[in-house]
Design a protein around this motif. Structure first.
Motif, short mmCIF file in Angstrom:
data_model
loop_
_atom_site.label_atom_id
_atom_site.label_comp_id
_atom_site.label_asym_id
_atom_site.label_seq_id
_atom_site.Cartn_x
_atom_site.Cartn_y
_atom_site.Cartn_z
N ALA A 19 1.60 -1.30 -0.07
CA ALA A 19 -0.03 -0.15 -0.10
C ALA A 19 0.91 1.42 0.07
O ALA A 19 0.61 2.20 -0.89
CB ALA A 19 -0.61 0.02 0.81
N PHE A 20 1.67 1.59 0.88
CA PHE A 20 3.04 2.19 1.24
C PHE A 20 4.02 3.06 -0.29
O PHE A 20 3.45 3.94 -0.72
CB PHE A 20 3.48 2.10 2.09
CG PHE A 20 4.84 2.88 2.13
CD1 PHE A 20 4.59 4.06 3.10
CD2 PHE A 20 6.26 3.21 1.22
CE1 PHE A 20 5.72 5.20 2.98
CE2 PHE A 20 7.39 4.12 1.42
CZ PHE A 20 7.07 4.95 2.89
N ASN A 21 3.91 1.88 -0.79
CA ASN A 21 4.15 1.95 -2.82
C ASN A 21 3.38 2.15 -3.95
O ASN A 21 3.81 2.70 -4.69
CB ASN A 21 4.86 0.47 -2.91
CG ASN A 21 5.90 0.50 -2.09
OD1 ASN A 21 6.90 1.24 -1.96
ND2 ASN A 21 6.88 -0.88 -1.84
N CYS A 22 1.97 1.76 -3.52
CA CYS A 22 1.25 2.08 -4.96
C CYS A 22 0.03 3.31 -4.27
O CYS A 22 -0.77 3.63 -5.63
CB CYS A 22 -0.21 0.73 -5.32
SG CYS A 22 1.40 -0.96 -5.26
N SER A 23 -0.07 3.54 -3.34
CA SER A 23 -1.27 4.29 -3.23
C SER A 23 -0.88 6.06 -3.92
O SER A 23 -1.67 6.79 -4.54
CB SER A 23 -1.31 4.83 -1.80
OG SER A 23 -0.21 5.13 -0.99
N CYS B 73 -3.39 7.84 -7.19
CA CYS B 73 -3.17 9.15 -6.55
C CYS B 73 -2.49 10.43 -8.26
O CYS B 73 -3.96 11.40 -8.07
CB CYS B 73 -2.75 9.47 -5.17
SG CYS B 73 -3.27 11.18 -4.77
N SER B 74 -1.95 10.13 -8.08
CA SER B 74 -1.07 11.69 -9.00
C SER B 74 -1.49 11.31 -10.91
O SER B 74 -1.82 12.55 -11.37
CB SER B 74 0.88 10.85 -8.68
OG SER B 74 0.84 9.77 -9.55
N ASN C 28 -3.45 7.31 3.31
CA ASN C 28 -2.23 7.77 3.39
C ASN C 28 -1.91 8.41 4.84
O ASN C 28 -0.74 8.10 5.59
CB ASN C 28 -2.05 8.47 2.38
CG ASN C 28 -1.01 7.99 1.78
OD1 ASN C 28 0.24 7.83 1.52
ND2 ASN C 28 -1.80 8.51 0.24
N LEU C 29 -3.15 8.56 5.21
CA LEU C 29 -3.01 8.65 6.92
C LEU C 29 -2.86 7.49 8.00
O LEU C 29 -2.77 7.66 8.83
CB LEU C 29 -3.98 10.15 6.91
CG LEU C 29 -4.57 11.05 6.28
CD1 LEU C 29 -6.11 11.92 7.16
CD2 LEU C 29 -2.96 11.93 6.78
N VAL D 2 5.96 13.11 -8.44
CA VAL D 2 7.46 13.07 -7.96
C VAL D 2 7.69 12.69 -6.27
O VAL D 2 8.35 11.85 -6.14
CB VAL D 2 7.66 14.45 -7.71
CG1 VAL D 2 9.39 14.28 -7.24
CG2 VAL D 2 8.40 15.33 -9.47
N MET D 3 6.69 12.80 -5.71
CA MET D 3 6.17 12.35 -4.46
C MET D 3 6.31 10.83 -4.23
O MET D 3 6.96 9.98 -3.08
CB MET D 3 5.23 12.51 -3.49
CG MET D 3 5.86 14.53 -3.66
SD MET D 3 3.93 14.38 -1.89
CE MET D 3 3.95 16.08 -1.81
N SER D 4 5.46 9.99 -5.01
CA SER D 4 5.57 8.59 -5.36
C SER D 4 6.84 7.93 -5.86
O SER D 4 7.44 6.93 -5.47
CB SER D 4 4.14 8.17 -6.07
OG SER D 4 4.93 8.43 -7.36
N ILE D 5 7.54 8.52 -6.33
CA ILE D 5 9.16 8.07 -7.84
C ILE D 5 10.02 8.16 -6.02
O ILE D 5 10.63 7.43 -6.45
CB ILE D 5 8.80 8.74 -8.37
CG1 ILE D 5 8.41 8.59 -9.83
CG2 ILE D 5 10.57 8.82 -8.66
CD1 ILE D 5 8.51 7.35 -9.57
#
Length: 512
Positions: free
Chosen positions: A126-130, A134-135, A164-165, A240-243
């Motif tokens: 979940a951390f890597n995909c969410s 969204c982006s 994410n929360l 950018v944040m997800s990358i």
């Protein structure tokens, strides 16, 4: 875990509690609940190992990368409200509050989906995909050809960001040494950062690229690109944040999740990896964990996922105190989810009916003031993080935050000038985030690790339900009456009372 069980843990350790536990005077916050003696014993050892390793650069990276999720959640919610008016001028919809409902529905489903996924599949997935999900939809929202498609993309964007929360607090907490758990409260400052970014994007694009679009009659696709640029910029930033989440740190599954799944070998591998990478010691061994017994997994034998869901929900009510705790937490999220958005829905019409004047009313002034208020919200969790390390603890930090917010909200009804409006907006944003930031941290701290994502996800979902309700109420109710404002402010008194009677206080203890 009673005294007999603690003795058993000492036997496994080969002596008394380790130095870090004695130094901080910590015990596991749920160790008296007797939920699973074997898991309690293993959790105690893992907490000792995490305390032994201490705070490292790994945790600092997690603070920043998990903070991105906080920022994205608030960014998406504010972006949809910021651009709604300009988009409505262009598309002339029959229901102007549709974007708000779409956003909250997406957030609601996202909180439940990603929360359950965190407990069933794992935190890492979940951390890597969410944020990637969204982006992508945030960028597509900027290219929406009509109101319905825009609402769909807003909903899907919110779905990606809505968990994410749940994820960020869970992942960060399950790696944190007990003496640094106050950082979980401080992490809520990223919520204010997201709000500030939303305000800055609006300030940069709307006055410059939508200034000729002031009504349905004057608005066209060509003179109203500001709201689209806001979405494009937001989506690019989230991408950018997800990358960065994937490249800066290759997140390993959290040791406490692995422990709840009976994967003792992987627990040791993860803890030893962190210790060796940062030149720290970790004396926990596989033999010590296995000496405690075999952990009962939180997964069902059935392949049907709803069986796992039922196991996790049932686990939240394993004891009377746990059941009372999660019930009060969910009620708190319901109340704050209704009180804050509804107040700000009714307030503008109420103040206008009382003759309040807020200066020129230009787009530049509006978004400048918006950015100032959002900047102020960053510092509430900073103060809350400090307060949580004192005898006030989490509970009374929330009490103070709720009561101060209530006082400012009552006083805000007397605003009559632009200067007063800016000042009270900043004060409310600051005080509210003392309560909100602490509640965000408190919720996962007092939940059992095996069911933390589920309990946290449902709590956030209750909050989103109230957001949907506030949009509906604002559509059908009279926004000139002061009654809803007084009711909303009074709800903060109720929240303060609930905080007092929470059965657990994480101050001086460790998450289980």
């Amino acid at each position: 875990m009673g005294s007999k069980e603690i003795k058993g843990v000492d036997d496994v350790e080969g002596g008394s509690h380790d130095a870090s536990s004695l130094e901080t005077g910590n015990f596991d916050v749920l160790q008296q609940e007797h939920i699973d003696p074997v898991l309690n014993a293993k959790m105690y050892l893992v907490n000792n190992a995490i305390d032994e390793i201490g705070l490292t650069n790994y945790h600092i990276k997690l603070f920043i990368l998990n903070g991105f999720g906080y920022a994205v959640d608030s960014l998406i919610l504010l972006i949809q409200s910021i651009i709604a008016t300009q988009a409505a001028y262009e598309f002339n919809p029959s229901y102007t509050r549709g974007l708000t409902i779409a956003a909250y529905v997406g957030m609601l489903v996202g909180a439940i989906f990603w929360g359950l996924a965190a407990d069933i599949i794992g935190r890492r997935f979940a951390f890597n995909c969410s944020l990637i999900v969204c982006s992508v939809f945030a960028i597509l929202a900027g290219a929406a050809p009509n109101w319905i498609v825009l609402g769909l993309f807003v909903c899907l964007t919110a779905f990606g960001g809505g968990g994410n929360l749940v994820l960020d607090t869970t992942v960060f907490l399950e790696y944190l040494p007990s003496q640094n758990q106050w950082l979980l409260t401080l992490m809520a400052c990223w919520w204010g950062v997201g709000q500030l970014i939303a305000g800055l994007f609006a300030w940069a694009f709307l006055p410059n690229f939508s200034h000729d679009c002031i009504s349905i009659a004057t608005c066209t696709h060509d003179n109203n690109k500001g709201w689209r640029y806001v979405w494009f910029a937001s989506g690019a930033l989230v991408f950018v944040m997800s990358i960065l989440r994937i490249t800066v740190i290759r997140l390993k599954e959290t040791p406490k999740f692995l422990l709840s799944q009976g994967k003792d070998e992987e627990v040791i591998e993860t803890l030893q990896f962190i210790a060796q990478t940062h030149n720290r010691t970790c004396s926990l061994t596989l033999e010590k964990l296995q000496a405690c017994g075999k952990t009962t997994t939180s997964h069902s034998k059935s392949r049907l996922p709803f069986r796992d869901v039922l196991i996790h929900i049932k686990g939240l009510f394993a004891t009377r105190r746990l059941g009372l705790s999660i019930s009060l937490i969910w009620i708190s999220w319901l109340l704050i989810g209704l009180a804050y958005p509804l107040y700000h829905v009714f307030l503008p019409s109420y103040l206008q009916s009382r003759g309040a004047k807020f200066g020129s009313g230009s787009a530049y002034t509006t978004w400048r003031n918006y950015a100032l208020a959002n900047f102020s919200s960053i510092w509430g969790p900073v103060l809350a993080g400090f307060m949580c390390t004192t005898r006030l603890g989490r509970k009374y930090t929330m009490v103070i935050g709720a009561l101060v917010t209530m006082a400012f909200l009552f006083a805000y009804t007397q605003v009559r000038s632009e200067a007063q409006n800016i000042g009270f907006n900043c004060a409310i944003s600051f005080a509210l985030n003392i309560y909100y930031g602490t509640l965000y941290a408190y919720t996962p701290e007092v939940l059992p690790s095996a069911h933390r994502g589920t309990g946290n996800g449902i709590a956030i979902a209750f909050n989103r339900v109230m957001g949907i309700l506030s949009a509906v109420v604002a559509t059908v109710a009279n926004t000139d009456t002061p009654v809803p404002i007084w009711i909303c402010a009074a709800l903060y008194v109720v929240m303060a009372f609930i905080a007092i009677i929470f059965p657990f206080e994480p101050y001086g203890s460790r998450s289980s």
